[in-house]
Design an enzyme around this catalytic site. Sequence first.
Site, PDB file in Angstrom:
ATOM      1  N   LYS A 242       0.846  -1.210   0.000  1.00 44.28           N
ATOM      2  CA  LYS A 242       0.000   0.000   0.000  1.00 44.28           C
ATOM      3  C   LYS A 242       0.880   1.259   0.000  1.00 44.28           C
ATOM      4  O   LYS A 242       2.089   1.173   0.301  1.00 44.28           O
ATOM      5  CB  LYS A 242      -0.901  -0.013   1.241  1.00 44.28           C
ATOM      6  CG  LYS A 242      -0.133  -0.012   2.561  1.00 44.28           C
ATOM      7  CD  LYS A 242      -1.032  -0.362   3.744  1.00 44.28           C
ATOM      8  CE  LYS A 242      -0.256  -0.381   5.036  1.00 44.28           C
ATOM      9  NZ  LYS A 242      -1.034  -0.975   6.143  1.00 44.28           N
TER      10      LYS A 242
ATOM     11  N   ARG B  99     -10.363  -0.053  15.317  1.00 43.20           N
ATOM     12  CA  ARG B  99     -10.237   0.801  14.141  1.00 43.20           C
ATOM     13  C   ARG B  99     -11.265   0.352  13.104  1.00 43.20           C
ATOM     14  O   ARG B  99     -12.208   1.065  12.827  1.00 43.20           O
ATOM     15  CB  ARG B  99      -8.795   0.702  13.615  1.00 43.20           C
ATOM     16  CG  ARG B  99      -8.435   1.710  12.589  1.00 43.20           C
ATOM     17  CD  ARG B  99      -6.960   1.675  12.244  1.00 43.20           C
ATOM     18  NE  ARG B  99      -6.590   0.488  11.480  1.00 43.20           N
ATOM     19  CZ  ARG B  99      -5.383   0.313  10.934  1.00 43.20           C
ATOM     20  NH1 ARG B  99      -4.439   1.238  11.086  1.00 43.20           N
ATOM     21  NH2 ARG B  99      -5.097  -0.777  10.257  1.00 43.20           N
TER      22      ARG B  99
ATOM     23  N   TYR C 153      14.320  31.197   5.598  1.00 42.99           N
ATOM     24  CA  TYR C 153      13.104  31.937   5.945  1.00 42.99           C
ATOM     25  C   TYR C 153      13.026  32.233   7.447  1.00 42.99           C
ATOM     26  O   TYR C 153      13.389  31.396   8.282  1.00 42.99           O
ATOM     27  CB  TYR C 153      11.868  31.122   5.560  1.00 42.99           C
ATOM     28  CG  TYR C 153      11.595  31.102   4.070  1.00 42.99           C
ATOM     29  CD1 TYR C 153      11.539  32.278   3.323  1.00 42.99           C
ATOM     30  CD2 TYR C 153      11.392  29.892   3.419  1.00 42.99           C
ATOM     31  CE1 TYR C 153      11.274  32.248   1.960  1.00 42.99           C
ATOM     32  CE2 TYR C 153      11.122  29.847   2.060  1.00 42.99           C
ATOM     33  CZ  TYR C 153      11.071  31.032   1.335  1.00 42.99           C
ATOM     34  OH  TYR C 153      10.811  30.993  -0.004  1.00 42.99           O
TER      35      TYR C 153
ATOM     36  N   MET D 183      10.070  24.824   1.041  1.00 45.06           N
ATOM     37  CA  MET D 183       9.239  23.920   0.241  1.00 45.06           C
ATOM     38  C   MET D 183      10.102  23.027  -0.650  1.00 45.06           C
ATOM     39  O   MET D 183       9.868  21.824  -0.759  1.00 45.06           O
ATOM     40  CB  MET D 183       8.269  24.723  -0.632  1.00 45.06           C
ATOM     41  CG  MET D 183       7.245  23.860  -1.338  1.00 45.06           C
ATOM     42  SD  MET D 183       6.235  24.792  -2.503  1.00 45.06           S
ATOM     43  CE  MET D 183       5.378  25.913  -1.411  1.00 45.06           C
TER      44      MET D 183
END
Length: 368
Positions: free
Chosen positions: A38, A136, A264, A313
């Site tokens: 998966k 779950r 940043y 990013m």
Amino acid sequence: MAKAEETVLEIDLKALGHNYTFLRSKIKPETKFMAVVKAYAYGSDSVAIATYLQNLGVDYFAVAYVNEGITLREGGITAPILVLHPQKTHFKTLIENNLEPSIYSKAILSDFIATAEETGKTDYPIHLKFNTGLNRLGFSTEDLPEISTLIEQQKAVQVIALLSHLAATEDANETDFTNLQLERFDAICQQADALFKTKTLKHVLNTSGIINYGDAQYDMVRSGIGLYGYGNEPHVDAALKPVMTLKTIISQKHTIPKGESVGYNRKYKSDHKTITATLPLGHADGIGREYGHGKTYVSIHGKLAPIIGNVCMDMIMVDVTNIECEEGDEVEIFGKNLSANEFAETAQTITYEILTGLSQRIKRIIKN
Ligand SMILES: *Cc1c(COP(=O)(O)O)cnc(C)c1O
């Protein structure tokens, strides 16, 4: 010194073969092996991984959602594929692609039977998932008589397997709880065997279950993380080989005088002359902002360089003041030399998360 061209995720199929052989050696020859592929095979490449494993004789594959199963079928995978969490809206395509659903509630069972009848199927294979304590997904034990009645009243589907999922197989402090889950599963299997006319496969163990609860292997085991080279415990990690190595390149170096800042929001401030290297990957690639601020390291020529300041990013900056390196040199983010486990731990997360979070824009390179 090794040169690089861009950010790549290398996928080492020989390592995958090694891990498969190791995990198989922990179970009986007659026990079936379901490879969990998966989430792009834990962030790698599900078709490449499944094709290699299918050739090695893996019996079954598991994915979470129907579209992942379709990708495998389109990639030429012919082995049975279990869909762990199918959504009703995709039942028709699930059947068209010959995928097997994990059915976990009476509503989902009725819906699936209806779709199987509409498409004219008989004895379409389904797995029933029981909740034994993870809380779950799954039927409860008390649902069994009603499930059995629903199944007997129709011919479209056939129960071929019973499964449950364990909450804490890697946690030595939770052995009592895991044993309780296994006892509950065993009781469910016994009741089901008395109720259902057909014989069913039973499967409950994940990777750490195979390692720590081998007695409960039943007819099949389901392994994901171990195949990719991680075992949730140091002694297991030592026996496995990492399949994925995330590599990149030094785009540019900068000399930062004392008192200047990097990145940043000026989150890194140099109190001494610092040499930095800028690397072409960032939070859009799956290296989240939690990996910044000097807590996490990458490997350059075998030396550790801390990621400094805010992760951007598309870029990160690392401190290479004490490392001899050039623009264009290769950098390992994690993999062969620097375990993805340790990388994840620096950000208080787990290997599963860092691997599956690697974005699709990173080029995958299949080796061997
Ligand atoms: C993901 C998953 C697995 C695989 O677990 P690993 O710890 O990666 O081996 C097995 N069973 C189910 C139901 C899962 O969701």
